[in-house]
Design a protein around this motif. Structure first.
Motif, PDB file in Angstrom:
ATOM      1  N   GLN A   1       8.648   0.915   3.660  1.00  0.00           N
ATOM      2  CA  GLN A   1       9.229   0.482   2.390  1.00  0.00           C
ATOM      3  C   GLN A   1       8.923  -0.981   2.102  1.00  0.00           C
ATOM      4  O   GLN A   1       8.812  -1.383   0.958  1.00  0.00           O
ATOM      5  CB  GLN A   1      10.746   0.682   2.425  1.00  0.00           C
TER       6      GLN A   1
ATOM      7  N   GLU B   1       2.776   5.284  -1.564  1.00  0.00           N
ATOM      8  CA  GLU B   1       3.930   6.161  -1.790  1.00  0.00           C
ATOM      9  C   GLU B   1       5.254   5.415  -1.921  1.00  0.00           C
ATOM     10  O   GLU B   1       5.923   5.473  -2.943  1.00  0.00           O
ATOM     11  CB  GLU B   1       4.019   7.214  -0.675  1.00  0.00           C
ATOM     12  N   PHE B   2       5.614   4.682  -0.849  1.00  0.00           N
ATOM     13  CA  PHE B   2       6.926   4.038  -0.866  1.00  0.00           C
ATOM     14  C   PHE B   2       6.973   2.902  -1.888  1.00  0.00           C
ATOM     15  O   PHE B   2       7.995   2.652  -2.502  1.00  0.00           O
ATOM     16  CB  PHE B   2       7.287   3.532   0.529  1.00  0.00           C
TER      17      PHE B   2
ATOM     18  N   GLU C   1       5.459   2.725  -4.728  1.00  0.00           N
ATOM     19  CA  GLU C   1       5.667   3.272  -6.072  1.00  0.00           C
ATOM     20  C   GLU C   1       7.117   3.665  -6.289  1.00  0.00           C
ATOM     21  O   GLU C   1       7.666   3.466  -7.367  1.00  0.00           O
ATOM     22  CB  GLU C   1       4.759   4.485  -6.277  1.00  0.00           C
ATOM     23  N   LEU C   2       7.722   4.208  -5.246  1.00  0.00           N
ATOM     24  CA  LEU C   2       9.133   4.587  -5.355  1.00  0.00           C
ATOM     25  C   LEU C   2       9.971   3.373  -5.704  1.00  0.00           C
ATOM     26  O   LEU C   2      10.860   3.424  -6.547  1.00  0.00           O
ATOM     27  CB  LEU C   2       9.636   5.160  -4.032  1.00  0.00           C
ATOM     28  N   ALA C   3       9.662   2.271  -5.010  1.00  0.00           N
ATOM     29  CA  ALA C   3      10.434   1.060  -5.216  1.00  0.00           C
ATOM     30  C   ALA C   3      10.275   0.551  -6.641  1.00  0.00           C
ATOM     31  O   ALA C   3      11.181  -0.065  -7.193  1.00  0.00           O
ATOM     32  CB  ALA C   3      10.001  -0.002  -4.218  1.00  0.00           C
TER      33      ALA C   3
ATOM     34  N   GLU D   1       9.733   2.474  -9.282  1.00  0.00           N
ATOM     35  CA  GLU D   1      10.275   3.406 -10.266  1.00  0.00           C
ATOM     36  C   GLU D   1      11.664   2.979 -10.709  1.00  0.00           C
ATOM     37  O   GLU D   1      12.449   2.478  -9.917  1.00  0.00           O
ATOM     38  CB  GLU D   1      10.374   4.804  -9.657  1.00  0.00           C
TER      39      GLU D   1
END
Lengths: 166, 665, 306
Positions: free
Chosen positions: A62, A140-141, A143-145, A147
C-alpha cells in the motif's frame, strides 16, 4: 573499473523484511565482501521472521512497494528455536490469499538466507529487483488509494449520465 | 515533541567515498522532529562519541540516530555512549549506511539517495522508541541436579564447591550410575570404582549437597532463577536418619534369590538391599515387590534384627518441594536390549543375534560386571550358562547403532573403544583365549584413543574382522558365528564360547516424560536437545536448564565430565549475581485488549506465556488473559504476529515502530 | 430442480422442545438459545428462553439459518450469567462452537449442546416461506458433508433422508477465479470490495471475531485504513480472511449478513481449501488444541521459499 551503469525507465521499490540473526547478517556480509547489488532495496530488521505480520507486507504494498522480500534463517537455524517454522506456515497461507485476491506472486519473494550467505542475499535482491522491474510498477494498491469513495467504476454509465445532466 | 539528533559517520572514507554524507546530514536536518544533524569522520572513535554526548547535553536531544555501520557492529557502543549522556540506551538507533549501502553500491547519487531514505526510516522509527528499563529477575542461588551418575556427581560437586547449595536427585537407591558398574576405563585402564567411589563419598559428605536417592521428579513449576521442583521420595522402608548401615538386615533377610540389576542380573541380592557394597548412601531399601513381608505379611525379620529400629514398613512416598534457580539434567543412558522394547517404539529387536535367547550372548555392560573385581564372579570371565572360562570370544560391534533400518541411525560413540578395552581385559584374564571383533569401522578420535585401539590388536592379539555377522546360532555348547571378512573377501565361521554385543546407547527409560515435566525438547530418539548444536551445547532452549552427559547424546566419560563441568560453570555464571539482568526486548500483554484465546501461548517457543486471572474488587473472575514471563521470554515476537488483536507487543519491535518505518518510505 | 426432503424437521422440532422442557425444568440449564418462529410467514429468529414453559416456542425449519454460537460469546447480553446454557446447533454451527472451545472462549461443561440433524437451510436471498429445493438451498449446505452433529449432549434420533447431489457453488466459483489471470482476479475483487460500506456486519456476526478491540480499529498505529474507501476495504477483507484462516468453521454468516452481497465466504472457503491441502487441516467436531497456523511441522512444504 566501474562498469557503465545502465539507466532504466523504471526503478522498482523493493522492501525486504529480514530477521536480524541470519539475513540481516547475511546482508552485512555482502557489504563486508564488497559485493554489488541494485540499490532499490530497503531493509526492515526484525528479531525473527516469526515477528513478521502479514499486515506489514500488505502495508508495504500500500505504501508503494513494487516488490517485497521476506527472508530469515534456514529451517533448524532459528535463533528462537521455531519462529521461522511458524512464519513458514503463516506465509504459505498468506501468499495463497494474496494470489487469490489477484496479487501477482512474482512480486513477493520468500527466502532463507543465512549469515554466511552474502552471495545468496545479493542473488535474491538482484533477481527480485530485475523481475519486478520487468513487470513494471505495482499499480493495484496505488490505484485503490487514489480511488474516491464512490463505490462503482468512475466511468460507469449512470455516473456519466448524471454528470452530463448537470 | 522529539528532539532527534542525527549523526552521520564518514567511517574514514568507507562511507563518504560513495555516500555524500554532508547531503545526508543536511537532508536529515530537515526531517520533522530532527533538532540536530551533523557528520563526522569516525563516530565510533572517542572524539566521535564525545561529539554525540556533548550534542545530547547541549541540544537537549530526546532521541539519537547514528548513521554509520551495521548495528551488529557498533549498536552497543553508541547505546552505551547515549546512556552515559543520561538518555535511555533504547532511544538510540543505528542506520546502516555502510554494509547495506556504501559498500554495496558504486553510484554515488543512488547510494546517497538510499542513505537519506535509510536515515529517514530510522528517524521515524526512533520517534516511536520507548524508554526500556533493563529487566531484573531475582535468582535463587540453589540448584537441582537430576541424575547421580558421573555427570550429575561432577556437576553437583563443581557447583557445591563454588559455594552454592545443590540438591541431587537419583532414581536408584544409590548414586554412581553406570560408571560404578564398569570394571576398568579406557584408555588408561584405571579401575572405575577406584576413581568413582571417592567422588560419591565427596557428594555424601559435602555440606552443601542435599542428596535424594530413590527419588524422582514429580513436577516442575517456575522459570529461570525461580523454579519450584517437586521431588517424590519413594518409600525406602528404612529410616535414613536412624540407619547406621551395619548391613545386618541384609544378611538376615531370608529372601536371597533376587537377581541384582546392578550386576546385570548375574548375581543375587536379598529383598532388603543396597545395590553394591560401596553404595552412597549406604542405607538399604526394601524391594517391596519381592519382600515376603509386603507380599504375604509374614516375616519382619529385618525389623527385628535392626538395632537402631530403622526399618519402617509403614513408610510412605514423600513429596518435597525444592526451590532452585537452575537445573542440570544428567539422566544418562541405557543400553538397548530386546527385552525392553517399549510399546510403540520404532526400534526393532535384534533377535537374530540371540541376545536374550542364548545365555552366553551378553551385552557390553554384562561383560563389565564379569570383568569387575567386585562383580558376581570376582573378576573372572566365566560363561553365564555353565561357569566355564570362554576360550574363544567374539565381540560384535554396532548392534543397533548405525542401522537405519532398525530405527537407530546414530553412532553410539563409545563402543569401539570399550570393545578394544574388553579384548584387553579378556586377554589379561584368559591368557590362552582368543578374541575376535566384528566391526564396520573403528572410530577412535580422542586423546590416546587410537593408540589404545592399536594396542588391542598389536599387543593384546585381538583379531579384528571388518564385516558384519550374518548368522549366529547355538551348536552344542558353542555359539557359531558366521560372517564375512570384507577386507579379504572371505566367509568366516567361528565357534565361540561367548559372544559380546556392543549394543546401542539409548536415552534412559522415561526421558520423554521427564522432558515434558521440565518443558525441554528432545529428538526422535528422546535424547535431549541443546539450544544450539555448536554455540550453546550445554544449555536447553528453556532458560535455566542445562544438560550434562549421555542424556543429550552418546558420550564417553571424559566428554561427560567436561560437559558436566561446563553445565556447572553455566549455573555458576547465573548465580554470580543474585539478580538476573537481561535486555528488555520482551513481549508484554496489554490486558485491556486480551481476550484470552492463547494463540500466543500456543506458538511461544519458550513456554513464556502463562494464564492470568483478572478479578474485580469482589473477587469475581472477569476474564483470563495472557501473561508473558519476562524472565522466560526469548524476544522473538512470534506471539505478536500471531495475536489477532495485537494485544501482546514485543518491546523494541512494536507495530508502531515498524509501521512508522514502512510509512517513511 | 429437486425438492429436498425436510420431513424430519417436525420431529426435530418436537425433540428440541422435549429436551428444552426437560433440561430447563430439571435445572440442568438456566437458558436455551434456539430458534423461534418470526413474524413473516415461515421465517425464524433466534430466541433465548429461560422458562420451561417457553419450550413450545422453539422450532427447527429450513429458515433456521443463523449460527447461534455468537450468542454465547460477544452477543451474550440476554444470557443469564450463571449456570449452564443450552444451545441449538447445526453441524456447521457446532464446528464454530468447537473452534471457540479450542480458543478458550467457551468451556464444554458450561454449555449443553443440542445438535440438530440437518438436511439444509435456505439461502439468505430467498423468501423464508419457500420450499427447500436444489435451487433455494444455501451455498454452504451444498458442500456440507456433516448432516449429523457429533459429540453433543443431545441429538434427536431421526433418520436423515439421503441428500440429492447438488451443484457446489463455492468450489465452482473458486475454480473459475483460479483459472483467471492475477489481473482479472484483482479486477473481480476490486469490484466486490468497492461495494463494501464498512458496516462491519461480517465482523459482528462472526463467532471468531471475538477480539475486544479489532486490529482494524486501532489507530496507534493504524494498520488498516478505517474509512470505507477501496484501499481500506481491500485491506480489511484481506486481514479478515487471514485472521480467519485455519479457524473459520464455514457457517457463512458473514456472507449472509453482508448488505452489499460481497461473496465473503468465498475467501474463507479458499483459505480452508489451501490449509487442508497444505496441512491436512479441516474444521471438525473435535476440539483442536492448536489450529494449523498455531503449530508447525519441521517437514512443512517450503517449495515457495528460495
Amino acid at each position: 573499473m566501474h562498469s557503465e551503469k545502465q539507466k532504466h525507465a523504471f526503478e522498482p521499490r523493493i522492501i525486504a523484511f529480514v530477521c536480524t540473526w541470519c539475513t540481516y547478517a547475511g546482508a552485512d556480509l555482502a557489504g563486508t565482501s564488497r559485493m554489488q547489488y541494485p540499490s532499490n532495496v530497503r531493509l526492515l530488521k526484525f528479531p525473527c521472521t516469526g515477528r513478521i505480520d502479514p499486515v506489514f507486507i500488505l502495508k508495504a504494498f500500500q505504501q508503494g512497494a513494487d516488490g517485497v522480500l521476506v527472508s530469515g534463517c534456514h529451517p533448524g537455524d532459528c535463533h528462537y528455536i521455531a519462529g521461522n517454522f511458524h512464519a513458514r506456515r503463516r506465509f504459505a497461507a498468506f501468499r495463497k490469499l494474496l494470489e487469490f485476491i489477484g496479487v501477482d506472486l512474482d512480486r513477493l519473494q520468500f527466502s532463507w538466507v543465512s549469515a554466511a550467505e552474502g552471495g545468496k542475499w545479493v542473488e535474491m535482491v538482484t533477481e527480485l529487483t530485475e523481475r519486478v522491474r520487468a513487470m513494471g510498477p505495482m499499480r493495484e494498491f496505488r490505484e485503490l488509494a487514489l480511488e474516491e469513495q464512490w463505490s462503482g467504476a468512475l466511468d460507469a454509465p449512470e455516473l456519466k449520465e448524471a454528470y452530463n445532466s448537470i | 515533541m522529539s528532539r532527534i539528533g542525527v549523526f552521520v559517520c564518514h567511517c574514514g572514507e568507507n562511507i563518504s567515498r560513495t555516500v555524500d554524507v554532508e547531503r545526508v546530514a543536511l537532508q536529515a536536518g530537515k526531517l520533522p522532529g530532527v533538532a540536530f544533524a551533523t557528520d563526522y569522520k569516525y563516530m565510533c572513535s572517542d572524539p566521535g562519541q564525545n561529539l554525540l554526548k556533548r550534542a545530547i547535553a547541549e541540544q537537549r536531544l530526546s532521541h539519537v540516530v547514528v548513521a554509520a555501520c551495521s548495528p551488529r557492529m557498533h549498536e552497543r557502543t553508541f547505546r552505551k555512549a547515549v546512556e552515559s549522556a543520561g538518555l535511555n540506551p533504547f532511544l538510540c538507533e543505528m542506520a546502516n549506511i555502510r554494509e547495506h549501502c556504501s559498500w554495496v553500491h558504486e553510484d554515488k547519487e543512488e547510494a546517497t539517495v538510499k542513505a537519506i531514505e535509510i536515515v529517514g526510516m530510522m528517524v521515524e522509527r526512533v520517534k516511536k522508541n520507548r524508554v526500556l528499563p533493563n529487566i531484573t529477575v531475582p535468582v535463587t542461588t540453589r540448584s537441582l541436579v537430576i541424575g547421580g551418575g558421573i555427570a550429575g556427581i561432577q556437576a553437583a560437586l563443581d557447583i557445591a564447591d563454588a559455594g552454592h547449595e545443590v540438591v541431587l536427585v537419583e532414581r536408584e537407591p544409590s548414586i554412581g550410575g553406570h560408571m560404578a558398574q564398569l570394571s576398568e576405563t579406557f584408555p588408561t585402564l584405571d579401575c572405575s570404582q577406584c576413581i568413582m567411589t571417592p567422588k560419591m563419598v565427596d557428594v555424601a559428605n559435602h555440606p552443601r549437597i542435599t542428596l535424594h536417592t530413590y527419588s524422582e521428579i514429580e513436577q516442575m513449576d517456575g522459570y529461570i532463577g525461580n523454579f519450584q521442583v517437586t521431588v517424590r521420595k519413594k518409600a525406602r522402608s528404612v529410616d535414613e536418619a536412624k540407619c547406621t548401615g551395619c548391613g545386618i538386615c541384609m544378611t538376615k533377610c531370608p529372601q536371597k534369590k533376587i537377581p541384582n540389576a546392578f550386576d546385570c542380573n548375574l548375581g543375587m541380592r536379598p529383598a532388603i538391599y543396597v545395590p553394591f557394597p560401596q553404595a552412597v548412601p549406604n542405607t538399604p531399601v526394601i524391594d517391596r515387590e519381592n519382600c515376603t513381608r509386603f507380599k504375604t505379611g509374614k516375616c519382619g525379620v529385618c525389623q527385628k534384627v535392626c538395632g537402631p529400629g530403622a526399618v519402617d514398613y509403614e513408610q510412605e512416598d514423600r513429596l518435597i518441594v525444592e526451590p532452585v534457580g537452575a537445573i542440570v539434567v544428567a539422566t544418562g543412558f541405557k543400553l538397548y536390549t530386546i527385552e525392553e522394547k517399549p510399546k510403540g517404539s520404532p526400534i526393532k529387536g535384534y533377535g537374530e543375534f540371540g541376545h536374550g535367547k542364548i545365555p552366553d550372548v551378553i551385552d557390553g555392560m554384562t561383560f563389565e560386571r564379569l570383568a569387575s573385581a567386585s562383580g558376581p564372579t570376582g573378576g573372572k570371565i566365566l560363561r553365564p550358562s555353565d561357569g566355564r572360562e570362554p576360550k574363544q570370544i567374539v565381540f560384535i560391534q554396532c548392534i543397533g547403532s548405525r542401522a537405519r533400518e532398525k530405527g537407530i541411525s546414530y553412532c553410539s560413540k563409545v563402543c569401539c573403544m570399550y570393545t578394544a578395552k574388553h579384548t584387553m581385559l579378556y586377554h589379561h584374564k584368559v591368557h590362552d583365549g582368543q578374541a575376535y571383533v566384528f566391526f564396520m569401522d573403528a572410530r577412535t578420535p580422542g586423546k590416546g584413543y587410537d593408540e589404545f585401539w592399536r594396542r588391542s590388536i598389536e599387543e593384546e592379539e585381538a583379531v579384528y574382522i571388518r564385516g558384519m555377522v550374518s548368522r549366529l546360532y547355538q551348536k552344542g555348547d558353542k555359539i557359531v558365528v558366521m560372517g564375512s571378512d570384507i577386507a579379504v573377501g572371505v566367509q568366516v565361521e567361528i565357534e565361540a564360547d561367548m559372544v559380546v554385543l556392543a549394543t546401542a546407547v539409548q536415552p534412559q527409560v522415561g526421558a520423554d516424560t521427564l522432558a515434558q515435566k521440565l518443558g525441554i525438547s528432545y529428538d526422535k530418539y528422546h535424547f535431549y536437545s541443546e539450544a544450539h548444536a555448536k554455540l550453546r551445547p550445554v544449555e536447553c532452549a528453556t532458560a535455566g536448564i542445562y544438560l550434562a552427559g549421555a542424556c543429550q547424546g552418546p558420550k564417553d566419560i571424559p566428554d561427560t565430565v567436561s560437559q558436566a563441568s561446563a553445565a556447572a560453570a553455566k549455573v555458576m555464571t547465573l548465580f554470580a549475581r543474585d539478580k538476573l539482568e537481561r535486555e528488555p526486548i520482551v513481549a508484554t500483554v496489554k490486558e485491556a485488549g486480551c481476550v484470552g484465546c492463547f494463540y500466543c501461548k500456543k506458538v511461544c517457543p519458550y513456554g513464556a506465556v502463562e494464564e492470568k486471572e483478572i478479578r474485580d474488587r469482589q473477587g469475581n473472575l472477569v476474564k483470563v488473559v495472557a501473561y508473558v514471563n519476562p524472565g522466560v521470554c526469548g524476544g522473538c515476537g512470534t506471539c505478536q504476529a500471531t495475536c489477532p488483536s495485537k494485544s501482546v507487543e514485543l518491546d523494541g519491535y512494536t507495530d508502531e515502530q515498524i509501521v512508522a518505518m514502512i510509512e517513511a518510505l | 430442480m429437486t425438492t429436498i426432503d425436510t420431513s424430519i424437521y417436525s420431529a426435530v422440532t418436537e425433540a428440541i422442545r422435549g429436551e428444552a422442557q426437560r433440561t430447563l425444568s430439571e435445572g440442568l440449564v438456566t437458558a436455551i438459545v434456539g430458534y423461534a418462529a418470526a413474524r413473516r410467514k415461515g421465517s425464524a429468529q433466534p430466541i433465548v428462553i429461560t422458562n420451561a414453559a417457553d419450550s413450545e416456542k422453539l422450532i427447527f425449519s429450513p429458515a433456521c439459518v443463523n449460527n447461534l454460537t455468537v450468542y454465547l460469546t460477544k452477543a451474550k447480553k440476554e444470557i443469564p450469567k450463571t449456570g449452564r446454557v443450552g444451545i441449538v446447533v447445526k453441524g456447521c454451527d457446532l464446528k464454530a462452537l468447537v473452534g471457540l472451545m479450542g480458543e478458550s472462549q467457551l468451556k464444554r461443561d458450561e454449555i449443553y449442546i443440542i445438535g440438530v440433524p440437518c438436511a439444509g437451510v435456505l439461502a439468505s436471498t430467498v423468501q423464508p416461506s419457500q420450499e427447500l429445493t436444489s435451487d433455494t438451498i444455501a451455498s454452504k449446505c451444498r458442500e456440507c458433508g456433516e448432516f449429523l452433529p457429533q459429540g453433543c449432549d443431545f441429538v434427536p434420533g431421526v433418520e436423515i433422508p439421503a441428500a440429492p447431489e447438488l451443484e457446489k457453488n463455492y468450489s465452482a466459483e473458486i475454480a473459475r477465479l483460479e483459472a483467471l489471470t492475477p489481473a482479472e482476479r484483482w479486477a473481480y475483487w476490486r469490484e466486490q470490495f468497492s461495494k463494501c460500506v464498512k458496516c462491519y456486519a461480517c465482523r459482528q456476526v462472526c463467532p471468531f471475531c471475538f477480539c475486544e478491540q479489532c486490529l482494524c480499529d486501532r489507530n496507534k498505529p493504524q494498520m488498516v485504513e478505517s474509512t470505507p474507501r477501496p484501499a481500506g476495504n481491500t485491506a480489511w477483507h484481506i486481514v479478515r480472511a487471514m485472521h480467519l484462516a485455519g479457524r473459520c468453521a464455514g457457517c457463512a454468516e458473514c456472507e449472509r449478513v453482508c448488505p452489499m452481497d460481497i461473496p465473503l465466504n468465498l475467501l474463507n472457503r479458499k483459505m480452508a481449501r489451501e490449509l487442508k491441502e497444505l496441512y491436512a487441516y479441516e474444521a471438525s467436531f473435535q476440539v483442536n488444541d492448536k489450529g494449523p497456523l498455531a503449530t508447525y511441522d519441521e517437514k512443512d512444504d517450503q517449495s515457495f521459499i528460495k
